[in-house]
Scaffold this motif. Structure first.
Motif, PDB file in Angstrom:
ATOM      1  N   CYS A   1       0.822  -1.212   0.000  1.00 47.99           N
ATOM      2  CA  CYS A   1       0.000   0.000   0.000  1.00 47.99           C
ATOM      3  C   CYS A   1       0.858   1.266   0.000  1.00 47.99           C
ATOM      4  N   HIS A   2       0.586   2.172  -0.931  1.00 49.53           N
ATOM      5  CA  HIS A   2       1.371   3.406  -1.002  1.00 49.53           C
ATOM      6  C   HIS A   2       0.941   4.417   0.058  1.00 49.53           C
ATOM      7  N   TYR A   3      -0.129   4.113   0.803  1.00 50.31           N
ATOM      8  CA  TYR A   3      -0.501   4.956   1.940  1.00 50.31           C
ATOM      9  C   TYR A   3       0.225   4.532   3.223  1.00 50.31           C
ATOM     10  N   GLY A   4       1.021   3.484   3.140  1.00 47.64           N
ATOM     11  CA  GLY A   4       1.755   3.019   4.304  1.00 47.64           C
ATOM     12  C   GLY A   4       0.947   2.023   5.126  1.00 47.64           C
ATOM     13  N   TRP A   5       1.432   1.739   6.323  1.00 54.03           N
ATOM     14  CA  TRP A   5       0.791   0.753   7.184  1.00 54.03           C
ATOM     15  C   TRP A   5      -0.537   1.275   7.718  1.00 54.03           C
TER      16      TRP A   5
ATOM     17  N   THR B   1     -16.911  24.520  -9.615  1.00 54.84           N
ATOM     18  CA  THR B   1     -15.695  25.314  -9.791  1.00 54.84           C
ATOM     19  C   THR B   1     -14.706  24.693 -10.776  1.00 54.84           C
ATOM     20  N   ASN B   2     -15.007  23.511 -11.295  1.00 53.20           N
ATOM     21  CA  ASN B   2     -14.136  22.847 -12.260  1.00 53.20           C
ATOM     22  C   ASN B   2     -14.896  22.530 -13.530  1.00 53.20           C
ATOM     23  N   ARG B   3     -14.228  22.708 -14.653  1.00 58.59           N
ATOM     24  CA  ARG B   3     -14.841  22.391 -15.943  1.00 58.59           C
ATOM     25  C   ARG B   3     -14.124  21.237 -16.645  1.00 58.59           C
ATOM     26  N   ASP B   4     -13.243  20.565 -15.912  1.00 54.57           N
ATOM     27  CA  ASP B   4     -12.549  19.411 -16.495  1.00 54.57           C
ATOM     28  C   ASP B   4     -13.547  18.297 -16.770  1.00 54.57           C
ATOM     29  N   PRO B   5     -13.445  17.646 -17.923  1.00 47.87           N
ATOM     30  CA  PRO B   5     -14.361  16.530 -18.197  1.00 47.87           C
ATOM     31  C   PRO B   5     -14.137  15.374 -17.230  1.00 47.87           C
ATOM     32  N   VAL B   6     -15.215  14.751 -16.792  1.00 54.41           N
ATOM     33  CA  VAL B   6     -15.137  13.637 -15.843  1.00 54.41           C
ATOM     34  C   VAL B   6     -15.665  12.371 -16.512  1.00 54.41           C
ATOM     35  N   ASP B   7     -14.818  11.353 -16.620  1.00 55.90           N
ATOM     36  CA  ASP B   7     -15.225  10.072 -17.201  1.00 55.90           C
ATOM     37  C   ASP B   7     -15.766   9.125 -16.139  1.00 55.90           C
ATOM     38  N   TYR B   8     -15.149   9.190 -14.952  1.00 62.51           N
ATOM     39  CA  TYR B   8     -15.539   8.305 -13.852  1.00 62.51           C
ATOM     40  C   TYR B   8     -15.599   9.091 -12.548  1.00 62.51           C
ATOM     41  N   ILE B   9     -16.560   8.773 -11.725  1.00 64.92           N
ATOM     42  CA  ILE B   9     -16.601   9.227 -10.337  1.00 64.92           C
ATOM     43  C   ILE B   9     -16.384   7.965  -9.510  1.00 64.92           C
ATOM     44  N   THR B  10     -15.239   7.898  -8.821  1.00 69.90           N
ATOM     45  CA  THR B  10     -14.787   6.634  -8.249  1.00 69.90           C
ATOM     46  C   THR B  10     -14.620   6.681  -6.741  1.00 69.90           C
ATOM     47  N   PHE B  11     -15.284   5.766  -6.041  1.00 72.85           N
ATOM     48  CA  PHE B  11     -15.057   5.594  -4.608  1.00 72.85           C
ATOM     49  C   PHE B  11     -13.744   4.835  -4.431  1.00 72.85           C
ATOM     50  N   SER B  12     -12.779   5.477  -3.777  1.00 73.64           N
ATOM     51  CA  SER B  12     -11.494   4.815  -3.537  1.00 73.64           C
ATOM     52  C   SER B  12     -10.958   5.311  -2.195  1.00 73.64           C
ATOM     53  N   GLY B  13      -9.883   6.107  -2.191  1.00 80.84           N
ATOM     54  CA  GLY B  13      -9.396   6.705  -0.954  1.00 80.84           C
ATOM     55  C   GLY B  13      -8.328   5.916  -0.242  1.00 80.84           C
ATOM     56  N   ASN B  14      -8.039   6.332   1.001  1.00 78.49           N
ATOM     57  CA  ASN B  14      -6.920   5.769   1.758  1.00 78.49           C
ATOM     58  C   ASN B  14      -7.361   4.612   2.665  1.00 78.49           C
ATOM     59  N   GLY B  15      -8.181   3.741   2.138  1.00 75.18           N
ATOM     60  CA  GLY B  15      -8.688   2.587   2.874  1.00 75.18           C
ATOM     61  C   GLY B  15      -9.837   1.968   2.106  1.00 75.18           C
ATOM     62  N   GLU B  16     -10.611   1.129   2.755  1.00 73.45           N
ATOM     63  CA  GLU B  16     -11.719   0.439   2.088  1.00 73.45           C
ATOM     64  C   GLU B  16     -12.988   1.296   2.136  1.00 73.45           C
ATOM     65  N   PRO B  17     -13.480   1.800   0.991  1.00 70.85           N
ATOM     66  CA  PRO B  17     -14.641   2.698   0.993  1.00 70.85           C
ATOM     67  C   PRO B  17     -15.926   2.072   1.529  1.00 70.85           C
TER      68      PRO B  17
END
Length: 232
Positions: A20-24, A55-71
């Motif tokens: 894990c790149h978030y560490g232990w 506030t953002n106009r960047d195109p979004v292909d995916y909205i993804t539940f992820s994060g620094n653990g199990e969503p």
């Protein structure tokens, strides 16, 4: 666009993966009752999504539940999916709702309900045996490998994502790969994605698996199972 449903001041997860790149993992849990106040509310997530889209106009292909653990450890995961769906339909109707999950919360009916509302379900399975599962993913004590595999069969239309690494703990050995392929035949995902480490890992002793080796694993798995296997 990623959504992190976990506490941000520490890592809370049902795994403590060597890679894990978030560490232990600081809080190693499947029962999060003692930490409920550290999770974001549905209102907070709703406001954050609306603020970002306005506030953002960047195109979004995916909205993804992820994060620094199990969503899926969030106690209101199914409601969070509803919040994300509402934001998607208002701001990015062509985007897909997705998740990156470690597959440990599939005993929870509310989690299964939330997963069914997503467009893309990417579920983790790095190993073919309990022994390597215990060494590589280091699950919380109550998490059983055989149960994870059986529960994955309950979720339709899934993508299995698997990380391969060598070093002190190695899931690329032929016998382990064969067992992993056997589990894929059992689960029957619509697709498999495999990759190796790309960032600093919690255990510095892990070794990157070459693209050539990943291609060999993918070729064998696809030939045996008939399931498309992509190398990243």
């Amino acid at each position: 666009l990623g959504i992190n449903l976990l506490p941000t001041s520490y890592k809370l997860c049902s795994f403590n993966c060597l890679y894990c790149h978030y560490g232990w993992t600081k809080v190693h849990a499947v029962d999060v009752t003692a930490h409920l106040s550290d999770f974001p509310s549905t209102q907070k997530v709703k406001e954050a999504l609306e603020s970002w889209f306005e506030t953002n106009r960047d195109p979004v292909d995916y909205i993804t539940f992820s994060g620094n653990g199990e969503p899926c450890l969030h106690p209101a995961f199914d409601k969070m999916v509803d919040v994300a769906r509402q934001a998607k339909e208002k701001y990015a109707p062509s985007a897909k709702l997705a998740i990156l999950s470690n597959s440990t919360c599939l005993d929870n009916p509310r989690v299964l309900s939330g997963l069914k509302k997503l467009d893309v379900r990417i579920m983790k399975l790095d190993c073919g045996t309990d022994a390597i599962f215990r060494k590589l993913n280091r699950p919380q004590a109550k998490v059983r490998f055989d149960k994870v595999v059986e529960n994955l069969k309950k979720v339709e239309d899934i993508i299995i994502q698997s990380l391969f690494a060598a070093g002190g703990t190695d899931n690329t050995k032929e016998s382990e790969v064969d067992e992993w392929i056997s589990q894929l035949k059992h689960i029957k995902p619509k697709e498999v994605q495999i990759y190796s480490i790309d960032r600093p890992t919690a255990d510095s002793g892990l070794i990157l698996v070459t693209k050539c080796k990943l291609n060999q694993i993918a070729k064998k798995a696809q030939e045996v199972t008939g399931i498309p296997v992509k190398v990243f």
